[in-house]
Design a protein around this motif. Sequence first.
Motif, PDB file in Angstrom:
ATOM      1  N   UNK A 210      22.228  33.916  56.446  1.00  0.00           N
ATOM      2  CA  UNK A 210      20.876  33.375  56.458  1.00  0.00           C
ATOM      3  C   UNK A 210      20.418  33.323  55.008  1.00  0.00           C
ATOM      4  N   UNK A 211      20.068  32.153  54.552  1.00  0.00           N
ATOM      5  CA  UNK A 211      19.701  31.972  53.156  1.00  0.00           C
ATOM      6  C   UNK A 211      18.221  32.242  52.950  1.00  0.00           C
ATOM      7  N   UNK A 212      17.894  32.955  51.904  1.00  0.00           N
ATOM      8  CA  UNK A 212      16.502  33.185  51.551  1.00  0.00           C
ATOM      9  C   UNK A 212      15.974  32.022  50.730  1.00  0.00           C
ATOM     10  N   UNK A 213      16.857  31.220  50.177  1.00  0.00           N
ATOM     11  CA  UNK A 213      16.403  30.078  49.399  1.00  0.00           C
ATOM     12  C   UNK A 213      17.495  29.474  48.547  1.00  0.00           C
ATOM     13  N   UNK A 214      17.097  28.449  47.808  1.00  0.00           N
ATOM     14  CA  UNK A 214      18.007  27.758  46.911  1.00  0.00           C
ATOM     15  C   UNK A 214      17.320  27.547  45.575  1.00  0.00           C
ATOM     16  N   UNK A 215      18.035  27.798  44.502  1.00  0.00           N
ATOM     17  CA  UNK A 215      17.558  27.529  43.154  1.00  0.00           C
ATOM     18  C   UNK A 215      18.338  26.338  42.627  1.00  0.00           C
TER      19      UNK A 215
ATOM     20  N   UNK B  13      19.596  37.294  41.123  1.00  0.00           N
ATOM     21  CA  UNK B  13      18.381  36.631  40.662  1.00  0.00           C
ATOM     22  C   UNK B  13      17.184  37.542  40.904  1.00  0.00           C
ATOM     23  N   UNK B  14      16.215  37.478  40.000  1.00  0.00           N
ATOM     24  CA  UNK B  14      14.928  38.130  40.211  1.00  0.00           C
ATOM     25  C   UNK B  14      13.888  37.020  40.215  1.00  0.00           C
ATOM     26  N   UNK B  15      13.208  36.884  41.360  1.00  0.00           N
ATOM     27  CA  UNK B  15      12.201  35.841  41.533  1.00  0.00           C
ATOM     28  C   UNK B  15      10.933  36.514  42.034  1.00  0.00           C
ATOM     29  N   UNK B  16       9.861  36.391  41.288  1.00  0.00           N
ATOM     30  CA  UNK B  16       8.593  37.005  41.698  1.00  0.00           C
ATOM     31  C   UNK B  16       8.691  38.504  41.895  1.00  0.00           C
ATOM     32  N   UNK B  17       9.510  39.169  41.107  1.00  0.00           N
ATOM     33  CA  UNK B  17       9.675  40.618  41.203  1.00  0.00           C
ATOM     34  C   UNK B  17      10.662  41.079  42.265  1.00  0.00           C
ATOM     35  N   UNK B  18      11.151  40.178  43.100  1.00  0.00           N
ATOM     36  CA  UNK B  18      12.125  40.513  44.141  1.00  0.00           C
ATOM     37  C   UNK B  18      13.538  40.178  43.666  1.00  0.00           C
ATOM     38  N   UNK B  19      14.477  41.066  43.985  1.00  0.00           N
ATOM     39  CA  UNK B  19      15.875  40.856  43.596  1.00  0.00           C
ATOM     40  C   UNK B  19      16.648  40.220  44.750  1.00  0.00           C
ATOM     41  N   UNK B  20      17.444  39.194  44.416  1.00  0.00           N
ATOM     42  CA  UNK B  20      18.252  38.477  45.396  1.00  0.00           C
ATOM     43  C   UNK B  20      19.704  38.435  44.934  1.00  0.00           C
ATOM     44  N   UNK B  21      20.602  38.347  45.906  1.00  0.00           N
ATOM     45  CA  UNK B  21      22.036  38.207  45.632  1.00  0.00           C
ATOM     46  C   UNK B  21      22.406  36.740  45.769  1.00  0.00           C
ATOM     47  N   UNK B  22      23.196  36.229  44.824  1.00  0.00           N
ATOM     48  CA  UNK B  22      23.673  34.853  44.906  1.00  0.00           C
ATOM     49  C   UNK B  22      24.806  34.811  45.924  1.00  0.00           C
ATOM     50  N   UNK B  23      24.612  34.026  46.991  1.00  0.00           N
ATOM     51  CA  UNK B  23      25.636  33.939  48.034  1.00  0.00           C
ATOM     52  C   UNK B  23      26.558  32.743  47.834  1.00  0.00           C
TER      53      UNK B  23
ATOM     54  N   UNK C 118      22.143  26.908  43.773  1.00  0.00           N
ATOM     55  CA  UNK C 118      22.437  28.332  43.922  1.00  0.00           C
ATOM     56  C   UNK C 118      21.716  28.860  45.155  1.00  0.00           C
ATOM     57  N   UNK C 119      22.466  29.197  46.202  1.00  0.00           N
ATOM     58  CA  UNK C 119      21.891  29.795  47.409  1.00  0.00           C
ATOM     59  C   UNK C 119      21.791  31.292  47.191  1.00  0.00           C
ATOM     60  N   UNK C 120      20.653  31.862  47.560  1.00  0.00           N
ATOM     61  CA  UNK C 120      20.473  33.303  47.380  1.00  0.00           C
ATOM     62  C   UNK C 120      19.908  33.924  48.648  1.00  0.00           C
ATOM     63  N   UNK C 121      20.261  35.210  48.852  1.00  0.00           N
ATOM     64  CA  UNK C 121      19.786  35.973  50.016  1.00  0.00           C
ATOM     65  C   UNK C 121      19.236  37.305  49.563  1.00  0.00           C
TER      66      UNK C 121
END
Length: 110
Positions: free
Chosen positions: A56-61, A81-91, A107-110
């Motif tokens: 499940x993807x949290x988003x795309x950059x 990635x750190x976006x808005x203070x939240x850390x995400x893993x590049x999937x 770049x898909x991140x979760x």
Amino acid sequence: MNILQIPSRLLSDSAVLLVPKEKEIFGDSYEEVQLTNVRICFSKKVRLGSNNTVSVSAGTLYFDCKRSAPADRSFTTEMKLVIGGERYRISEAKAVKAEQDVHHWEIAFV
């Protein structure tokens, strides 16, 4: 095939890319790279990854190779990635090519 660049008005976001350094005894350490003029789209899509895994993807950059900074950047799934203070893993890091050159990165991140 000639692909137009991503319009500048859509590249209004920024993020911090965490690039892994050498493994350390007490955990991993990262070099921080500021990404500017990128597009971040949050979503809840189910994506089929390159190794046939579903996530499940949290988003795309979206990183435009001419308009985003820093120039000549490439991406791997070991980065975060750190976006808005939240850390995400590049999937998934997908280079989209126009003829021989990379046009932009998705770049898909979760």
